[in-house]
Design an enzyme around this catalytic site. Sequence first.
Site, PDB file in Angstrom:
ATOM      1  CB  SER A 138      77.017  67.278  16.241  1.00  0.00           C
ATOM      2  OG  SER A 138      75.989  67.924  16.967  1.00  0.00           O
ATOM      3  CE1 TYR A 151      77.786  63.594  20.248  1.00  0.00           C
ATOM      4  CE2 TYR A 151      76.889  65.815  20.199  1.00  0.00           C
ATOM      5  CZ  TYR A 151      76.992  64.551  19.646  1.00  0.00           C
ATOM      6  OH  TYR A 151      76.301  64.248  18.488  1.00  0.00           O
TER       7      TYR A 151
HETATM    8  N1  LIG Z   1      70.322  62.517  17.020  1.00  0.00           N
HETATM    9  C1  LIG Z   1      70.771  63.764  16.932  1.00  0.00           C
HETATM   10  O1  LIG Z   1      70.040  64.725  17.244  1.00  0.00           O
HETATM   11  C2  LIG Z   1      72.151  64.045  16.415  1.00  0.00           C
HETATM   12  C3  LIG Z   1      72.482  65.379  16.149  1.00  0.00           C
HETATM   13  C4  LIG Z   1      73.745  65.663  15.646  1.00  0.00           C
HETATM   14  C5  LIG Z   1      74.641  64.637  15.389  1.00  0.00           C
HETATM   15  N2  LIG Z   1      74.293  63.345  15.665  1.00  0.00           N
HETATM   16  C6  LIG Z   1      75.286  62.310  15.363  1.00  0.00           C
HETATM   17  O2  LIG Z   1      74.721  61.430  14.402  1.00  0.00           O
HETATM   18  C7  LIG Z   1      75.379  60.157  14.494  1.00  0.00           C
HETATM   19  C8  LIG Z   1      74.333  59.069  14.540  1.00  0.00           C
HETATM   20  O3  LIG Z   1      73.646  59.168  15.782  1.00  0.00           O
HETATM   21  P1  LIG Z   1      72.108  58.844  16.012  1.00  0.00           P
HETATM   22  O4  LIG Z   1      71.438  60.089  16.408  1.00  0.00           O
HETATM   23  O5  LIG Z   1      71.579  58.079  14.856  1.00  0.00           O
HETATM   24  O6  LIG Z   1      72.177  57.971  17.329  1.00  0.00           O
HETATM   25  P2  LIG Z   1      72.315  56.413  17.571  1.00  0.00           P
HETATM   26  O7  LIG Z   1      71.146  55.685  17.025  1.00  0.00           O
HETATM   27  O8  LIG Z   1      72.631  56.292  19.028  1.00  0.00           O
HETATM   28  O9  LIG Z   1      73.573  56.025  16.697  1.00  0.00           O
HETATM   29  C9  LIG Z   1      74.857  55.991  17.188  1.00  0.00           C
HETATM   30  C10 LIG Z   1      75.579  54.923  16.428  1.00  0.00           C
HETATM   31  O10 LIG Z   1      76.885  54.829  16.958  1.00  0.00           O
HETATM   32  C11 LIG Z   1      77.131  53.481  17.256  1.00  0.00           C
HETATM   33  N3  LIG Z   1      78.103  53.317  18.317  1.00  0.00           N
HETATM   34  C12 LIG Z   1      78.098  53.815  19.564  1.00  0.00           C
HETATM   35  N4  LIG Z   1      79.168  53.387  20.251  1.00  0.00           N
HETATM   36  C13 LIG Z   1      79.859  52.578  19.398  1.00  0.00           C
HETATM   37  C14 LIG Z   1      81.051  51.805  19.516  1.00  0.00           C
HETATM   38  N5  LIG Z   1      81.778  51.762  20.652  1.00  0.00           N
HETATM   39  N6  LIG Z   1      81.459  51.102  18.447  1.00  0.00           N
HETATM   40  C15 LIG Z   1      80.750  51.108  17.291  1.00  0.00           C
HETATM   41  N7  LIG Z   1      79.608  51.797  17.134  1.00  0.00           N
HETATM   42  C16 LIG Z   1      79.182  52.522  18.176  1.00  0.00           C
HETATM   43  C17 LIG Z   1      75.786  52.918  17.664  1.00  0.00           C
HETATM   44  O11 LIG Z   1      75.831  51.509  17.604  1.00  0.00           O
HETATM   45  P3  LIG Z   1      75.013  50.577  18.644  1.00  0.00           P
HETATM   46  O12 LIG Z   1      73.664  50.398  18.018  1.00  0.00           O
HETATM   47  O13 LIG Z   1      75.812  49.322  18.690  1.00  0.00           O
HETATM   48  O14 LIG Z   1      74.957  51.303  19.955  1.00  0.00           O
HETATM   49  C18 LIG Z   1      74.915  53.548  16.585  1.00  0.00           C
HETATM   50  O15 LIG Z   1      75.033  52.853  15.379  1.00  0.00           O
HETATM   51  C19 LIG Z   1      76.246  60.222  15.750  1.00  0.00           C
HETATM   52  O16 LIG Z   1      77.580  60.480  15.368  1.00  0.00           O
HETATM   53  C20 LIG Z   1      75.685  61.414  16.499  1.00  0.00           C
HETATM   54  O17 LIG Z   1      76.657  61.998  17.331  1.00  0.00           O
HETATM   55  C21 LIG Z   1      73.073  63.021  16.175  1.00  0.00           C
END
Ligand SMILES: NC(=O)c1ccc[n+]([C@@H]2O[C@H](COP(=O)([O-])OP(=O)(O)OC[C@H]3O[C@@H](n4cnc5c(N)ncnc54)[C@H](OP(=O)(O)O)[C@@H]3O)[C@@H](O)[C@H]2O)c1
Length: 245
Positions: A138, A151
């Site tokens: 990120s 984070y």
């Molecule tokens: N959205 C943003 O603006 C943003 C910006 C920069 C980076 N990111 C990064 O992008 C990645 C994807 O995030 P997203 O934005 O798409 O959000 P998200 O939909 O909340 O995705 C997070 C993923 O992590 C999984 N996860 C959480 N806890 C877990 C655990 N204990 N074991 C296995 N899986 C787990 C979730 O699974 P469940 O469905 O089971 O909860 C989901 O598949 C993350 O690493 C996040 O930090 C996001």
Amino acid sequence: MSETWIILGASSAMARALARSLAADGHELLLCGRDADDLARDAADLRLRGAALAEVMAFDTRDPDSFAPIIARAEAAGGVVNVAVFAGSMPPQEAVESDPALLDGVVTDNFAAAARFLLHIAPLMESRGAGSVVGVGSVAGDRGRIGNYVYGAAKAGFHTFLSGHRNRMARKGVHVMTVKPGFVDTAMTWGLEGMFLVASPSDVARDIRKGLRKKRNVIYTPIFWTLIMLIIRMIPERIFKKLQI
Ligand SMILES: NC(=O)c1ccc[n+]([C@@H]2O[C@H](COP(=O)([O-])OP(=O)(O)OC[C@H]3O[C@@H](n4cnc5c(N)ncnc54)[C@H](OP(=O)(O)O)[C@@H]3O)[C@@H](O)[C@H]2O)c1
């Protein structure tokens, strides 16, 4: 040669967008996550979209015993093995400040579990002499900010791990790409205030595919975050500590 993609955190909206793109090219997909029913619906859809294989596997960052079966399944599939890490969590910074024990989970979800998985699977990837790792970090990992530095610190740890892993794996023909998204419209950011220049998950997936084709080491997505973060990294600490960004 067949290509298997292990997708960790396959229920992430960004992961789903990448999986659709990979399915269209006929790749084999292992959708790894916690909600098997949800992922099974995705797997059926991905097979219709062209995936040579789409299987659901249990994966929990907090349960390292869930790692070995995934690695064994990829080994049995033969061919090139690729890994894309999307799993992550972002509890509000105030929640971690009130209960510092939450820090362990943030570090596990955003860094330690993925690093451990990648270390476990490294010998298999090296033995195949090809393949890619996509590690989603990120922009928050580029500088500690008042609003989410726990984070951010976990993501920074993951970035540093990926840098060293790239150094190691490149010697055996494995490409390691660090992905630094800005704000993306997903479940993680739903309802968050103060977001700007919000990208869609499909924008991120498109940039990942492009970065893979060009064998990029580090990408910011969307690309304008390269400039934004360059400026943010250059702000002197004595000024940065007074900012509310
Ligand atoms: N959205 C943003 O603006 C943003 C910006 C920069 C980076 N990111 C990064 O992008 C990645 C994807 O995030 P997203 O934005 O798409 O959000 P998200 O939909 O909340 O995705 C997070 C993923 O992590 C999984 N996860 C959480 N806890 C877990 C655990 N204990 N074991 C296995 N899986 C787990 C979730 O699974 P469940 O469905 O089971 O909860 C989901 O598949 C993350 O690493 C996040 O930090 C996001």
